[in-house]
Enzyme design. Structure first.
Site, PDB file in Angstrom:
ATOM      1  CG  LEU A  35      25.451 -38.240  37.422  1.00 49.28           C
ATOM      2  CD1 LEU A  35      25.595 -36.831  38.012  1.00 49.28           C
ATOM      3  CD2 LEU A  35      24.131 -38.355  36.659  1.00 49.28           C
ATOM      4  CG  HIS A  39      24.013 -38.169  33.164  1.00 56.00           C
ATOM      5  ND1 HIS A  39      24.712 -39.345  33.185  1.00 56.00           N
ATOM      6  CD2 HIS A  39      22.703 -38.518  33.084  1.00 56.00           C
ATOM      7  CE1 HIS A  39      23.870 -40.369  33.137  1.00 56.00           C
ATOM      8  NE2 HIS A  39      22.644 -39.905  33.067  1.00 56.00           N
TER       9      HIS A  39
HETATM   10  P1  AMP Z   1      19.278 -41.245  32.886  1.00 53.82           P
HETATM   11  O1  AMP Z   1      20.150 -41.047  34.079  1.00 53.82           O
HETATM   12  O2  AMP Z   1      19.718 -42.358  32.000  1.00 53.82           O
HETATM   13  O3  AMP Z   1      17.823 -41.294  33.246  1.00 53.82           O
HETATM   14  O4  AMP Z   1      19.452 -39.942  32.016  1.00 53.82           O
HETATM   15  C1  AMP Z   1      19.235 -38.671  32.558  1.00 53.82           C
HETATM   16  C2  AMP Z   1      19.234 -37.661  31.449  1.00 53.82           C
HETATM   17  O5  AMP Z   1      20.499 -37.688  30.794  1.00 53.82           O
HETATM   18  C3  AMP Z   1      18.172 -37.948  30.377  1.00 53.82           C
HETATM   19  O6  AMP Z   1      17.568 -36.738  29.998  1.00 53.82           O
HETATM   20  C4  AMP Z   1      18.987 -38.533  29.268  1.00 53.82           C
HETATM   21  O7  AMP Z   1      18.424 -38.328  27.987  1.00 53.82           O
HETATM   22  C5  AMP Z   1      20.283 -37.757  29.403  1.00 53.82           C
HETATM   23  N1  AMP Z   1      21.370 -38.499  28.739  1.00 53.82           N
HETATM   24  C6  AMP Z   1      21.698 -39.804  28.906  1.00 53.82           C
HETATM   25  N2  AMP Z   1      22.687 -40.144  28.056  1.00 53.82           N
HETATM   26  C7  AMP Z   1      22.984 -39.042  27.335  1.00 53.82           C
HETATM   27  C8  AMP Z   1      23.912 -38.761  26.284  1.00 53.82           C
HETATM   28  N3  AMP Z   1      24.737 -39.690  25.803  1.00 53.82           N
HETATM   29  N4  AMP Z   1      23.940 -37.512  25.778  1.00 53.82           N
HETATM   30  C9  AMP Z   1      23.090 -36.544  26.263  1.00 53.82           C
HETATM   31  N5  AMP Z   1      22.193 -36.749  27.240  1.00 53.82           N
HETATM   32  C10 AMP Z   1      22.139 -37.983  27.769  1.00 53.82           C
END
Ligand code: AMP
Length: 283
Positions: A35, A39
């Site tokens: 995270l 996140h």
């Molecule tokens: P992940 O752990 O990569 O599967 O991401 C989990 C959630 O966090 C997903 O909905 C992503 O779109 C969101 N997320 C990842 N990076 C960012 C970011 N830089 N800004 C906002 N949300 C993000």
């Protein structure tokens, strides 16, 4: 903060929360862990909407990785993740095993035809099938009325919106803005893979996005002109390999000829061996 590991525990927690909150719903924030502040922004938004009733899932989902992708080496930082999630207002962490999410012999998958093969789905066959399957399982287990996702994964948002609508899942999707480093790089768990040289090269994704946004602000609407302009920016970093540059309808993910409010401009590129994505929604 409690850590739940089984679907039954998550469901029981959700039901208990809703009965003690007079039927008020719960918020789900699906993640793969590692995270970061991006996140964190989702968890904070979820906690503002459903204070005391936020489940953050941490699950590196094997079915959304291709056979040659980084499932085994994906960063796993569970202790730090729990601390960040708690700080941002998570009520529970749901951290199931692979066997819990995919019981032996599991053969049920969610396919979102037409969208799953577009953008990231084109270069990562099966990726969105894995994403849709695990998010459907999480939504059903959590009985969440809200689920929070980042615009950073804009194609994923389109796939999940369609899935929720088609399956009438009853979970509303909330999309949160992209959180970036000060220099513009979109936060991503995979940024940890970049060496210092690649970290600099990676800025080209955001430069391309900003160039397109500036052109749109100046009145340019032509999809081919916007894509050419982005291609020109990528040419400044010849070591970065473009995967796609697309202007699409955010609902269908099909290419459009002209930018209009709500259109998605999205890029993906390989920086060394790391694939990164970025996008902007045309204002
Ligand atoms: P992940 O752990 O990569 O599967 O991401 C989990 C959630 O966090 C997903 O909905 C992503 O779109 C969101 N997320 C990842 N990076 C960012 C970011 N830089 N800004 C906002 N949300 C993000």
């Amino acid at each position: 903060m409690r850590i739940l590991t089984t679907v039954n525990e998550l469901r029981a927690w959700s039901r208990a929360q809703r009965s003690s909150a007079c039927g008020e719903g719960i918020a789900l924030v699906p993640t793969m862990g590692a995270l970061h502040v991006g996140h964190g922004s989702l968890i904070r938004a979820a906690a503002a909407a459903r204070p005391g009733r936020v489940a953050v899932s941490i699950f590196v989902n094997p079915t959304q990785f291709g056979p040659k992708e980084d499932f085994a080496r994906y960063p796993r930082t569970f202790k730090a993740d729990c601390a960040l999630a708690e700080r941002e207002g998570a009520s529970v962490i749901f951290a199931p095993s692979v066997e819990e999410m995919y019981p032996a012999g599991a053969s049920t998958f969610v396919e979102v035809d037409g969208l799953s093969e577009r953008l990231d789905g084109q270069s990562r066959p099966g990726h969105f099938r894995g994403v849709a399957t695990v998010v459907a399982k999480l939504m059903i287990a959590a009985e969440a009325d809200l689920a929070f996702f980042g615009q950073k994964d804009a194609a994923q948002v389109a796939v999940l919106r369609r899935m929720v609508g088609d399956l009438r899942l009853g979970t509303a999707i909330v999309v949160c803005p992209i959180v970036r480093e000060d220099d513009g790089l979109a936060l991503s768990s995979r940024n940890a893979y970049l060496n210092p040289g690649e970290r600099k090269q990676a800025l080209v994704l955001n430069r391309a996005i900003r160039r397109v946004e500036a052109l749109v602000a100046d009145g340019e609407r032509s999809g081919s002109s916007l894509i050419d302009a982005a291609r020109g920016v990528f040419a400044e970093e010849p070591e970065v390999r473009v995967d796609y540059i697309e202007l699409v309808d955010w609902e269908t993910l099909w290419p459009v000829l002209a930018a209009a409010p709500g259109t998605l401009f999205a890029v993906a590129a390989w920086v060394g061996s790391t694939r990164l994505i970025d996008n902007a929604i045309i204002g």
